[in-house]
Design an enzyme around this catalytic site. Structure first.
Site, PDB file in Angstrom:
ATOM      1  N   GLY A  87       0.852  -1.183   0.000  1.00  0.00           N
ATOM      2  CA  GLY A  87       0.000   0.000   0.000  1.00  0.00           C
ATOM      3  C   GLY A  87       0.890   1.234   0.000  1.00  0.00           C
ATOM      4  CB  CYS A 107      -9.704  22.766  19.454  1.00  0.00           C
ATOM      5  SG  CYS A 107     -10.503  23.922  18.361  1.00  0.00           S
TER       6      CYS A 107
END
Ligand code: LLP
Length: 433
Positions: free
Chosen positions: A294, A363
């Site tokens: 992959g 955040c």
């Protein structure tokens, strides 16, 4: 230490304006046109790597198969290319199966994985008539046998074996060790029990073994160790019907200049020679070898371009450079402590002049793309490019903080094609009832 080109796509070059280009396309212009963060793939490099893989393995045996692990990057454009280049595809869920079928893969070329397939996914695989299904547990073999029986079909399967080999890679992506949620261990007789279960099941036809020892592997000497254990296992349970040996994926790529991964050719030679030598030594008829790369197919071909939104100097502490993406498009630094390089598309040749921390817009204090790096001076509005983000980058993207997932473009011969458009705000609420 290698130059930065070592981690960039092979077509990376500098334009007459002194900008960084890939596939003949100026990254500064691409960022202007398509916005940021922008994931850019060198389409030629993708194709070349696919062909290199086929050639390297088929040099040893024309029947060897290369199966692209779609989890690394699963856009339709890459899946179609994988099919065109005559590779097979590995899917690890019903969703990946759907995407491979949607891209036009003949079901026979699809290998269905997953350590926790449910009845729905098994039904989907049987409905599609996938070529191979890789079984991961005794429960799965029983369920598959039951569902295939109801449907009146017999499914070809591989048994996923965990040989007890632990290559040195991050714990989260090491999979071949005994203590693993994946597959059947050789130790303790689990793998032998799985083979026996398949051999007695009436609607399951075992055609071989599968083994994936882990990912981002540089120490390819781990494959011969696995091959030796697997050959001994085949001898123990009998070669009968075990015609395929799928050695999984795992070849690592360079993320940093100091990384020196083995070539695709060296990996192919190691795997093919080891399997054939071990099967020969055990007096077994050679299997048909398959591999499932992959990362090493798509990783280096992709880069991500961000725009700097602001900088901050904390006297005596450090300089922060914040960009308009982060952990939602590139989880790897946060999840595995992966270390990336950076290059400035506007001034790729500029000398580094400041030591900074490159952070994302989320955040979370941990939303750090690069912890420490020396870069030329950066200000709000400048572009930063992270090389080698083609694997497990957008493939693992999320909408955390309501951030829309980036656009993906393929570049080649000076032409850019949007293959995945940027997500819209509307899509963020499109599933809400
Ligand atoms: N085959 C199987 C059964 C796998 O589980 C995997 C990867 C592959 C093939 C492909 O391995 P590769 O050639 O890409 O190393 N998200 C992590 C990587 C997880 C790999 C999961 N399985 C990362 O970003 O490093």
């Amino acid at each position: 230490m290698q130059p930065l080109s070592h981690v960039l796509p092979p077509s990376a070059a500098t334009t007459a304006d002194g900008h960084l280009s890939i596939g003949g396309c100026d990254l500064v212009a691409l960022a202007e046109e398509h916005g940021t963060p922008l994931v850019v793939y060198d389409a030629g490099a993708l194709r070349d790597t696919m062909q290199r893989y086929l050639q390297a393995f088929r040099a040893h045996d024309p029947h060897a198969e290369v199966i692209y692990a779609s989890k690394a990057f699963w856009a339709q454009a890459v899946l179609r290319m994988v099919h065109e280049e005559d590779l097979r595809v590995d899917v690890a869920s019903g969703g990946e199966l759907f995407m491979a079928l949607h891209a036009g893969f003949p079901p026979q070329k699809i290998v269905m994985h997953g350590n926790a397939k449910d009845a729905r996914e098994i039904n989907e695989a049987l409905e599609a008539r996938v070529g191979l299904l890789v079984c991961d547990s005794l429960d799965e073999i029983a369920l598959l046998n039951h569902i295939a029986g109801e449907r009146g079909v017999v499914q070809d399967v591989l048994i996923r074996v965990t040989p007890g080999v632990k290559p040195s890679t991050h714990e989260y992506i090491s999979t071949g060790q005994l203590d693993s949620k994946f597959g059947f261990s050789l130790e303790g007789g689990l793998a032998a029990a799985a083979v026996a279960a398949c051999r007695t099941a009436t609607h399951v036809n075992i055609v071989g073994l599968h083994c994936h020892i882990g990912s981002q592997i540089f120490e390819i000497g781990a494959y011969p160790v696995a091959a030796q254990l697997l050959a001994a296992f085949v001898k123990e349970v009998g070669r009968d019907g075990l015609d395929i040996m799928d050695m999984g994926g795992g070849l690592g790529i360079a993320y940093g200049r100091a990384d020196d991964p083995p070539s695709v050719e060296a990996y192919a030679d190691t795997v093919m020679e080891a399997v054939f030598a071990e099967w020969d030594a055990a007096g077994l008829e050679r299997p048909r070898v398959m591999v499932e790369p992959g990362r090493s197919i798509v990783g280096r071909a992709g880069v991500t371009v961000y725009r700097v939104t602001g900088t901050k100097d904390i006297p005596g502490v450090r300089r922060y450079v914040a960009v308009d993406g982060g952990m939602s498009d590139l989880m790897r630094p946060m999840l595995y402590g992966a270390v990336y390089e950076a290059i400035l598309p506007e001034r790729p040749e500029a000398e580094a002049s400041e030591h900074v921390r490159l952070v994302g817009k989320h955040c979370e204090s941990g939303d750090v793309l690069i912890k420490e790096i020396d870069l030329p001076h950066l200000e709000a509005g400048n572009l930063v490019c992270l090389p080698a983000t083609g694997a497990y980058g957008v493939a693992m993207a999320s909408n955390y903080n309501g951030v829309t997932r980036p656009a993906v473009v393929f570049v080649e011969n000076g032409e850019a094609t949007v293959v995945v458009r940027r997500e819209t705000y509307g899509e963020l609420v499109s599933r809400d009832a």
